[in-house]
Design a protein around this motif. Structure first.
Motif, PDB file in Angstrom:
ATOM      1  N   VAL A   4    -103.524 -30.238 -35.613  1.00 34.11           N
ATOM      2  CA  VAL A   4    -103.108 -29.346 -34.534  1.00 34.11           C
ATOM      3  C   VAL A   4    -101.795 -29.841 -33.927  1.00 34.11           C
ATOM      4  O   VAL A   4    -100.899 -29.049 -33.626  1.00 34.11           O
ATOM      5  CB  VAL A   4    -104.217 -29.183 -33.471  1.00 34.11           C
ATOM      6  CG1 VAL A   4    -103.726 -28.381 -32.277  1.00 34.11           C
ATOM      7  CG2 VAL A   4    -105.442 -28.512 -34.087  1.00 34.11           C
ATOM      8  N   GLN A   5    -101.634 -31.155 -33.772  1.00 36.12           N
ATOM      9  CA  GLN A   5    -100.372 -31.701 -33.268  1.00 36.12           C
ATOM     10  C   GLN A   5     -99.245 -31.449 -34.258  1.00 36.12           C
ATOM     11  O   GLN A   5     -98.138 -31.075 -33.875  1.00 36.12           O
ATOM     12  CB  GLN A   5    -100.507 -33.205 -32.999  1.00 36.12           C
ATOM     13  CG  GLN A   5     -99.243 -33.810 -32.397  1.00 36.12           C
ATOM     14  CD  GLN A   5     -98.940 -33.268 -31.005  1.00 36.12           C
ATOM     15  OE1 GLN A   5     -99.804 -33.285 -30.137  1.00 36.12           O
ATOM     16  NE2 GLN A   5     -97.730 -32.774 -30.798  1.00 36.12           N
ATOM     17  N   LYS A   6     -99.527 -31.646 -35.534  1.00 39.43           N
ATOM     18  CA  LYS A   6     -98.530 -31.382 -36.578  1.00 39.43           C
ATOM     19  C   LYS A   6     -98.124 -29.910 -36.556  1.00 39.43           C
ATOM     20  O   LYS A   6     -96.932 -29.574 -36.665  1.00 39.43           O
ATOM     21  CB  LYS A   6     -99.123 -31.765 -37.936  1.00 39.43           C
ATOM     22  CG  LYS A   6     -98.183 -31.661 -39.099  1.00 39.43           C
ATOM     23  CD  LYS A   6     -98.892 -32.140 -40.371  1.00 39.43           C
ATOM     24  CE  LYS A   6     -98.031 -31.954 -41.597  1.00 39.43           C
ATOM     25  NZ  LYS A   6     -98.730 -32.354 -42.824  1.00 39.43           N
ATOM     26  N   LEU A   7     -99.093 -29.011 -36.389  1.00 39.69           N
ATOM     27  CA  LEU A   7     -98.821 -27.581 -36.317  1.00 39.69           C
ATOM     28  C   LEU A   7     -97.958 -27.269 -35.095  1.00 39.69           C
ATOM     29  O   LEU A   7     -96.967 -26.534 -35.186  1.00 39.69           O
ATOM     30  CB  LEU A   7    -100.135 -26.797 -36.266  1.00 39.69           C
ATOM     31  CG  LEU A   7    -100.027 -25.279 -36.182  1.00 39.69           C
ATOM     32  CD1 LEU A   7     -99.309 -24.712 -37.393  1.00 39.69           C
ATOM     33  CD2 LEU A   7    -101.423 -24.673 -36.056  1.00 39.69           C
ATOM     34  N   ALA A  13     -90.325 -26.673 -33.761  1.00 37.39           N
ATOM     35  CA  ALA A  13     -89.077 -26.809 -34.512  1.00 37.39           C
ATOM     36  C   ALA A  13     -88.709 -25.541 -35.275  1.00 37.39           C
ATOM     37  O   ALA A  13     -87.535 -25.314 -35.564  1.00 37.39           O
ATOM     38  CB  ALA A  13     -89.187 -27.984 -35.486  1.00 37.39           C
ATOM     39  N   SER A  14     -89.704 -24.698 -35.603  1.00 37.38           N
ATOM     40  CA  SER A  14     -89.474 -23.566 -36.497  1.00 37.38           C
ATOM     41  C   SER A  14     -89.376 -22.213 -35.814  1.00 37.38           C
ATOM     42  O   SER A  14     -88.889 -21.256 -36.407  1.00 37.38           O
ATOM     43  CB  SER A  14     -90.605 -23.497 -37.531  1.00 37.38           C
ATOM     44  OG  SER A  14     -90.663 -24.689 -38.270  1.00 37.38           O
ATOM     45  N   LEU A  15     -89.866 -22.120 -34.591  1.00 37.02           N
ATOM     46  CA  LEU A  15     -89.923 -20.843 -33.896  1.00 37.02           C
ATOM     47  C   LEU A  15     -89.093 -20.912 -32.624  1.00 37.02           C
ATOM     48  O   LEU A  15     -89.167 -21.883 -31.888  1.00 37.02           O
ATOM     49  CB  LEU A  15     -91.377 -20.491 -33.561  1.00 37.02           C
ATOM     50  CG  LEU A  15     -92.365 -20.562 -34.729  1.00 37.02           C
ATOM     51  CD1 LEU A  15     -93.784 -20.333 -34.234  1.00 37.02           C
ATOM     52  CD2 LEU A  15     -92.006 -19.586 -35.820  1.00 37.02           C
ATOM     53  N   SER A  16     -88.316 -19.872 -32.372  1.00 37.09           N
ATOM     54  CA  SER A  16     -87.485 -19.815 -31.175  1.00 37.09           C
ATOM     55  C   SER A  16     -87.984 -18.683 -30.281  1.00 37.09           C
ATOM     56  O   SER A  16     -88.833 -17.893 -30.697  1.00 37.09           O
ATOM     57  CB  SER A  16     -86.025 -19.568 -31.576  1.00 37.09           C
ATOM     58  OG  SER A  16     -85.860 -18.212 -31.980  1.00 37.09           O
ATOM     59  N   PRO A  17     -87.437 -18.553 -29.074  1.00 38.49           N
ATOM     60  CA  PRO A  17     -87.841 -17.429 -28.216  1.00 38.49           C
ATOM     61  C   PRO A  17     -87.546 -16.063 -28.840  1.00 38.49           C
ATOM     62  O   PRO A  17     -88.137 -15.069 -28.465  1.00 38.49           O
ATOM     63  CB  PRO A  17     -87.008 -17.632 -26.946  1.00 38.49           C
ATOM     64  CG  PRO A  17     -86.729 -19.094 -26.915  1.00 38.49           C
ATOM     65  CD  PRO A  17     -86.572 -19.504 -28.365  1.00 38.49           C
ATOM     66  N   GLU A  24     -87.712 -20.020 -44.336  1.00 37.29           N
ATOM     67  CA  GLU A  24     -88.141 -21.372 -44.738  1.00 37.29           C
ATOM     68  C   GLU A  24     -88.934 -22.034 -43.611  1.00 37.29           C
ATOM     69  O   GLU A  24     -89.952 -22.687 -43.851  1.00 37.29           O
ATOM     70  CB  GLU A  24     -86.932 -22.244 -45.115  1.00 37.29           C
ATOM     71  CG  GLU A  24     -86.194 -21.785 -46.352  1.00 37.29           C
ATOM     72  CD  GLU A  24     -85.261 -20.592 -46.126  1.00 37.29           C
ATOM     73  OE1 GLU A  24     -84.839 -20.333 -44.960  1.00 37.29           O
ATOM     74  OE2 GLU A  24     -84.975 -19.886 -47.107  1.00 37.29           O
ATOM     75  N   ALA A  25     -88.455 -21.867 -42.383  1.00 35.25           N
ATOM     76  CA  ALA A  25     -89.163 -22.436 -41.232  1.00 35.25           C
ATOM     77  C   ALA A  25     -90.537 -21.788 -41.082  1.00 35.25           C
ATOM     78  O   ALA A  25     -91.535 -22.470 -40.814  1.00 35.25           O
ATOM     79  CB  ALA A  25     -88.332 -22.251 -39.963  1.00 35.25           C
TER      80      ALA A  25
END
Length: 183
Positions: A4-7, A13-17, A24-25
């Protein structure tokens, strides 16, 4: 590192507002989500009726949408899934055409699904046939200020609407259409 922490770290890091920063992200998030199990979020056999991510048998999450959002869903425990995709028509005061994309029983373990804002079943409902659990990640999140609020739908009693041209159905055959309306 717990999954869950890794997720969480990967989502951060992969999702923005504005949504996923790249395909790829998004794939990095999907890969980690694919590894998620009920035990990773504290859902052991005796805890399957928790309402955090669980539904009791017979309960329904009604037909709803995620406007402008990408949704990654990981089914942790079995449920029936029905997905629809709208073809055009943005006026919520009118019934709108929808094409059935998926009507199936999904059983865990299964692949993570990704719903994109404008394709592949962007409105859906879930019916729990047994104790069920679903883990969703929304990107970007719901925001009424930004026009991303959840709407609920029902099938319209109308079979055809006057003034609807075939080219407005984005290549979907009229026989594949079910009219639905926002409630």
């Amino acid at each position: 590192m717990p999954i869950v922490q890794k997720l969480y770290d990967t989502c951060k890091a992969s999702l923005s507002p504005e949504g996923p920063i790249s395909e790829e992200a998004l794939e990095k998030v999907r890969i980690i989500l694919a590894e998620l199990k009920p035990s990773n979020v504290g859902l052991e056999q005796e805890a399957q009726l928790m309402e955090i991510f669980c539904r009791s048998p017979g309960s329904v999450i009604p037909l709803h949408n995620h406007p402008g959002m990408t949704v990654l869903s990981k089914l942790l425990i079995t449920c029936k899934v029905i997905c629809w995709v709208y073809s055009g028509f943005d006026d919520p005061s009118q019934a709108r055409p929808a094409k059935l994309m998926k009507d199936c029983l999904m059983s865990a373990p299964c692949n993570t699904t990704v719903l994109h804002p404008s394709k592949g079943g962007n409105i859906h409902c879930f019916k729990a046939l047994t104790p069920s659990a679903l883990f969703d990640i929304l990107s970007p999140p719901y925001s009424s200020e930004d026009g991303r609020h959840c709407s609920y739908f029902r099938k319209s009693t109308r079979k055809d609407l006057p003034g609807v041209e075939h080219d407005q159905l984005s290549g979907v055959k009229p026989s594949e259409i079910t009219w639905s309306e926002e409630i």
